[in-house]
Write a protein that holds these residues in place. Structure first.
Motif, PDB file in Angstrom:
ATOM      1  N   THR A 157      -2.130   9.933   0.644  1.00  0.00           N
ATOM      2  CA  THR A 157      -1.022   9.554  -0.239  1.00  0.00           C
ATOM      3  C   THR A 157       0.242   9.336   0.588  1.00  0.00           C
ATOM      4  OG1 THR A 157      -1.954  10.892  -2.015  1.00  0.00           O
ATOM      5  CG2 THR A 157       0.362  10.244  -2.226  1.00  0.00           C
ATOM      6  N   THR A 158       0.895   8.211   0.387  1.00  0.00           N
ATOM      7  CA  THR A 158       2.112   7.890   1.132  1.00  0.00           C
ATOM      8  C   THR A 158       3.317   8.583   0.490  1.00  0.00           C
ATOM      9  OG1 THR A 158       1.222   5.752   1.803  1.00  0.00           O
ATOM     10  CG2 THR A 158       3.616   6.044   1.934  1.00  0.00           C
ATOM     11  N   ILE A 159       4.070   9.292   1.295  1.00  0.00           N
ATOM     12  CA  ILE A 159       5.263  10.005   0.832  1.00  0.00           C
ATOM     13  C   ILE A 159       6.454   9.542   1.663  1.00  0.00           C
ATOM     14  CG2 ILE A 159       6.371  12.265   0.589  1.00  0.00           C
ATOM     15  CD1 ILE A 159       4.066  11.899  -1.316  1.00  0.00           C
ATOM     16  N   GLN A 160       7.579   9.315   1.025  1.00  0.00           N
ATOM     17  CA  GLN A 160       8.787   8.946   1.745  1.00  0.00           C
ATOM     18  C   GLN A 160       9.315  10.158   2.510  1.00  0.00           C
ATOM     19  OE1 GLN A 160      10.570   5.950   2.199  1.00  0.00           O
ATOM     20  NE2 GLN A 160      11.590   7.282   3.677  1.00  0.00           N
ATOM     21  N   SER A 161       9.272  10.098   3.831  1.00  0.00           N
ATOM     22  CA  SER A 161       9.777  11.198   4.658  1.00  0.00           C
ATOM     23  C   SER A 161      11.299  11.146   4.683  1.00  0.00           C
ATOM     24  CB  SER A 161       9.237  11.086   6.086  1.00  0.00           C
ATOM     25  OG  SER A 161       7.831  11.121   6.099  1.00  0.00           O
ATOM     26  N   ARG A 162      11.910  12.309   4.587  1.00  0.00           N
ATOM     27  CA  ARG A 162      13.371  12.336   4.638  1.00  0.00           C
ATOM     28  C   ARG A 162      13.875  13.705   5.063  1.00  0.00           C
ATOM     29  NH1 ARG A 162      16.297  14.237   0.063  1.00  0.00           N
ATOM     30  NH2 ARG A 162      14.957  15.095  -1.567  1.00  0.00           N
ATOM     31  N   ILE A 163      15.065  13.713   5.626  1.00  0.00           N
ATOM     32  CA  ILE A 163      15.800  14.931   5.976  1.00  0.00           C
ATOM     33  C   ILE A 163      17.149  14.847   5.292  1.00  0.00           C
ATOM     34  CG2 ILE A 163      16.919  16.205   7.856  1.00  0.00           C
ATOM     35  CD1 ILE A 163      14.688  15.318   9.691  1.00  0.00           C
ATOM     36  N   SER A 164      17.600  15.957   4.754  1.00  0.00           N
ATOM     37  CA  SER A 164      18.920  15.981   4.123  1.00  0.00           C
ATOM     38  C   SER A 164      19.562  17.338   4.334  1.00  0.00           C
ATOM     39  CB  SER A 164      18.820  15.660   2.626  1.00  0.00           C
ATOM     40  OG  SER A 164      18.012  16.620   1.970  1.00  0.00           O
ATOM     41  N   LEU A 165      20.862  17.387   4.110  1.00  0.00           N
ATOM     42  CA  LEU A 165      21.642  18.617   4.251  1.00  0.00           C
ATOM     43  C   LEU A 165      22.260  18.952   2.904  1.00  0.00           C
ATOM     44  CD1 LEU A 165      23.431  17.725   7.615  1.00  0.00           C
ATOM     45  CD2 LEU A 165      21.417  19.151   7.314  1.00  0.00           C
TER      46      LEU A 165
ATOM     47  N   ILE B 230      14.224   7.608   7.602  1.00  0.00           N
ATOM     48  CA  ILE B 230      12.998   7.753   8.390  1.00  0.00           C
ATOM     49  C   ILE B 230      11.953   6.837   7.773  1.00  0.00           C
ATOM     50  CG2 ILE B 230      11.241   9.379   9.183  1.00  0.00           C
ATOM     51  CD1 ILE B 230      13.325  11.601   8.824  1.00  0.00           C
ATOM     52  N   PRO B 231      11.663   5.704   8.407  1.00  0.00           N
ATOM     53  CA  PRO B 231      10.785   4.697   7.782  1.00  0.00           C
ATOM     54  C   PRO B 231       9.300   4.943   7.991  1.00  0.00           C
ATOM     55  CG  PRO B 231      11.665   3.847   9.840  1.00  0.00           C
ATOM     56  CD  PRO B 231      12.251   5.224   9.663  1.00  0.00           C
ATOM     57  N   TRP B 232       8.921   6.060   8.642  1.00  0.00           N
ATOM     58  CA  TRP B 232       7.515   6.304   8.941  1.00  0.00           C
ATOM     59  C   TRP B 232       7.075   7.639   8.355  1.00  0.00           C
ATOM     60  CZ3 TRP B 232       8.922  10.456  11.741  1.00  0.00           C
ATOM     61  CH2 TRP B 232      10.050  10.360  12.553  1.00  0.00           C
TER      62      TRP B 232
END
Length: 725
Positions: free
Chosen positions: A389-397, A411-413
């Motif tokens: 399953t493809t999930i949008q990877s992200r980092i946030s504060l 993060i596009p990958w």
């Protein structure tokens, strides 16, 4: 009978009714004609139904609907008005349609049952049992309902059924903790010689030593030879070294003070992991079990000073140690599940703003070291990877309490793993990510975000080589990459004896107003894949502690050396050695000394940062060696610059102190000669006073005073010689 037992009986009765229904089910099936022809068939069909029930119970137990005997989705409500049976419906309507709606818990509510003062059920007793959809809903509802003012005469008290049982079943005999003054607990920090302590565990004997580094010897730090701790499976220190913790089968015990007095025992069966809050007022314990239906106390949050349980948690099925994180000021404790971030406020452990924060696919978090900002990483979990399953990877504060969110670089990958390391002052955040590039291909990406700018700037560096281990230094400014070297055919060596490693050091360099990831360099063809940083971030040790590797025990001491007339650094290899059967490497809190410990051959060896052996001891039945931690104090940048600029001034004071210890024999001789001189002068003064006291007697006997020149006659004899020719 407690509330739990009362409702268990009711539910078990319902189970019996279900079983009876299965047996009676034959009456609803179309067997009428057969039974009329053969009445004995009805008895046989009942027996078959009963047999089938037993078969399902034993063989297909996992397929049965689960009876939750813990009742952890129930809330016990007390303090309600006592009312007659005729007015129960009205009271229930007030609760469910007004109070529950006002507190935003009505949507999770499923059932309400009032308690009665007698069997006739003519009058309620002021209590109720409220059922909610999930245990988390029940905890949220209990927090919202507790201390709610229903009217001027009635104030509600609410607890989950689990908490209520714990309160009512507490033993009446309570042994209070042995509270020692803070000055006693932290007296060791005031040592005038700035020495470090370490503890050695030898079966049930615990030794606490000072390390006299200048004399290259140890000194007992206890008033007795050793401390006996019989039930300890292993030892650990609290975060700041205030308490020594003995982890036992039934729980854990804290010890402190000069003689390691027992402070308190904390009852948590099977405890395996502990983490103290930064101020050491609270501690989180975890018994390490996977999700178990009958175990509702996998995690326990304790008040250290009173040994009181503040809150308990049941582990989720995919929980691992690390889902809880303390904030820097011990004000919050954050917990993650797959799609939820829960933040609890201390000391109440109530849910922050009485609600969970929905965050999809959250996998890891980390608090900033200087303020309440939480770094979040969201990416594919194990389930998503298995199902592709493809999930949008992200980092946030996420800033608390404002909940203001700062977006990270897109993060596009797809990301497989992410870990964080904050710079010690919270100036920037480094994220190490494992990027998925194919079914079996990954690469490592390091990104650094500068938080002290109006807009978040992120720098990144991608490594495609096969990284075995990654290690950030404690300051957060450097990262070591342990890279497995490939054979000439470009493949990984099959035998661990042939494994060679390159250690690559990356520096987060502050160049003007920007942060850049600088490749300092690497050392190659090393037998040591593990990197252990000192607290200063300047010295580090390379070691091999793999018990199955023939290169076990190799140690190399390294440092980062400034390049002349340049802001950059280079790697310097200082010294190499080997410790047979090496178990662990551990730096002391100051970053000056490092110990190589082996429980198999019962030795521990202490080196300085340059690899010089300072001390070695052999201890029979040696189990553990632990340096004592210190409170980590990060100086402001201005103060650090001031100390560096006045280094020679401060160094002179301490060099004189060190010189007296190193050259103790010389100073001892000087002291001895000074003492002899003082003794001689004291003797002369004593005899002079005796001489003075006998003056009158001398004058009387002699007839003159030798100190008075008028009483003295000087006769001079002149000899004359005459030469006669």
């Amino acid at each position: 009978m407690c509330i739990r037992d009362r409702y268990q009986r009711r539910v078990h009765g319902e189970i019996l009714d279900i079983k009876k229904g299965m047996i009676d089910l034959v009456r609803d099936l179309n067997f009428e004609n057969e039974i009329k022809k053969n009445p004995a068939l009805e008895k046989h069909l009942k027996a078959v139904a009963d047999e089938r029930w037993q078969e399902v119970s034993v063989q297909d137990e996992y397929k049965q609907p689960y009876l939750n005997s813990e009742f952890d989705n129930y809330v016990v409500l007390t303090g309600l008005p006592k009312t007659t049976s005729e007015k129960i419906a009205m009271l229930g309507k007030v609760l469910t349609e007004k109070i529950f709606v006002k507190l935003q818990i009505q949507e999770y509510f499923t059932n309400l049952q009032f308690g009665f003062s007698d069997n006739s059920k003519s009058e309620t007793d002021g209590t109720a049992l409220v059922e909610f959809l999930t245990p988390e809903n029940a905890k949220q509802a209990a927090e919202a309902l507790n201390n709610f003012q229903l009217d001027k005469n009635h104030k509600l008290l609410a607890h989950t059924l689990l908490d209520y049982d714990q309160i009512t079943q507490q033993e009446s005999n309570f042994t209070p903790p042995n509270l020692l003054p803070k000055s006693d607990l932290q007296k060791w920090l005031l040592d005038p010689g700035f020495r470090d302590q370490f503890v050695v565990k030898q079966k049930t004997k615990v030794f606490l030593h000072w390390f006299n580094y200048l004399e290259k010897e140890t000194q007992n730090a206890l008033s007795i030879d050793y401390k006996s701790i019989n039930d300890a499976k292993r030892l650990t220190w609290s975060r700041n070294g205030t308490y020594l913790v003995a982890i036992e089968e039934e729980g854990f015990t804290l010890y402190g003070g000069e003689s390691l007095q027992q402070i308190a025992f904390y009852d948590h069966v099977g405890v395996k992991k502990l983490e103290f809050s930064p101020d050491e007022k609270y501690v989180l314990s975890f018994n390490g079990t996977m999700y178990e239906i009958d175990n509702a106390e996998n995690y326990i949050v304790w008040q250290v000073g009173t040994a009181e349980r503040i809150r308990t948690f049941k582990a989720q099925q995919n929980d691992t140690w690390g889902v809880f994180k303390w904030s820097f000021d011990s004000q919050y404790l954050a917990k993650t599940t797959e799609d939820t971030l829960s933040i609890y406020e201390l000391p109440s452990m109530h849910l922050f703003e009485k609600s969970h924060i929905k965050v999809s696919n959250i996998q890891s978090i980390a608090w900033a070291p200087d303020r309440n900002i939480l770094a979040l990483a969201c990416h594919q979990g194990a389930k998503e990877r298995e199902s592709n399953t493809t999930i949008q990877s992200r980092i946030s504060l996420l800033e608390i309490p404002s909940k203001r969110e700062t977006k990270w670089k897109t993060i596009p990958w797809q990301m497989k793993h992410c870990s964080f390391q904050w710079e010690e002052r919270g100036k920037f955040l480094a994220a190490h990510m494992e990027r998925i590039k194919g079914k079996k291909q990954t690469s490592d990406v390091i990104q650094v975000g500068d938080l002290h700018k109006k807009t978040l700037e992120v720098s990144d560096l991608e490594q495609t080589e096969r990284i075995k281990k990654i290690s950030f230094d404690p300051t957060g400014k450097k990262v070591a990459l342990s890279i497995l070297e490939l054979d000439p055919q470009g493949k990984e060596p099959t035998s661990s004896a042939l494994h060679r490693f390159s250690i690559n050091i990356i520096h987060v360099a502050e160049e003007g107003n920007t942060l850049n990831l600088r490749d300092i360099g690497r050392v190659t063809t090393r037998l040591t894949p593990e990197v252990y940083w000192s607290s200063s971030g300047v010295f580090f040790v390379l070691a091999n502690t793999d018990l199955e590797n023939p290169n076990l025990g190799y140690i190399e001491f390294c440092s980062l050396k400034p390049i002349a007339n340049s802001p950059f650094l280079t790697i310097e290899s200082i010294k190499q050695t080997r410790i047979p059967y090496l178990t662990a490497i551990e730096w002391d809190a100051s970053g000056r000394f490092v110990c190589g410990f082996s429980d198999k051959n019962g030795t521990y060896t202490i080196f300085n940062a340059y690899g010089e052996q300072l001390y070695r001891d052999v201890v029979q039945d040696l189990n553990q060696f632990l340096w004592r931690p210190r409170p980590r104090i990060v100086l402001p940048v201005e103060k650090e610059k001031e100390l560096n600029n006045n280094f020679n001034k401060f160094a002179k004071k301490y060099e004189e102190h060190d010189d007296r210890i190193v050259n103790a024999a010389k100073y001892e001789e000087e002291r001895r000669r000074e003492e002899m001189k003082k003794e001689f002068l004291a003797y002369m003064e004593k005899k002079r006073s005796v001489w003075e006291s006998a003056k009158d007697e001398r004058v009387k006997l002699r007839g003159f005073d030798e100190d008075n020149m008028s009483d003295v006659t000087i006769e001079e004899i002149i000899e004359s010689e005459e030469l006669i020719a």
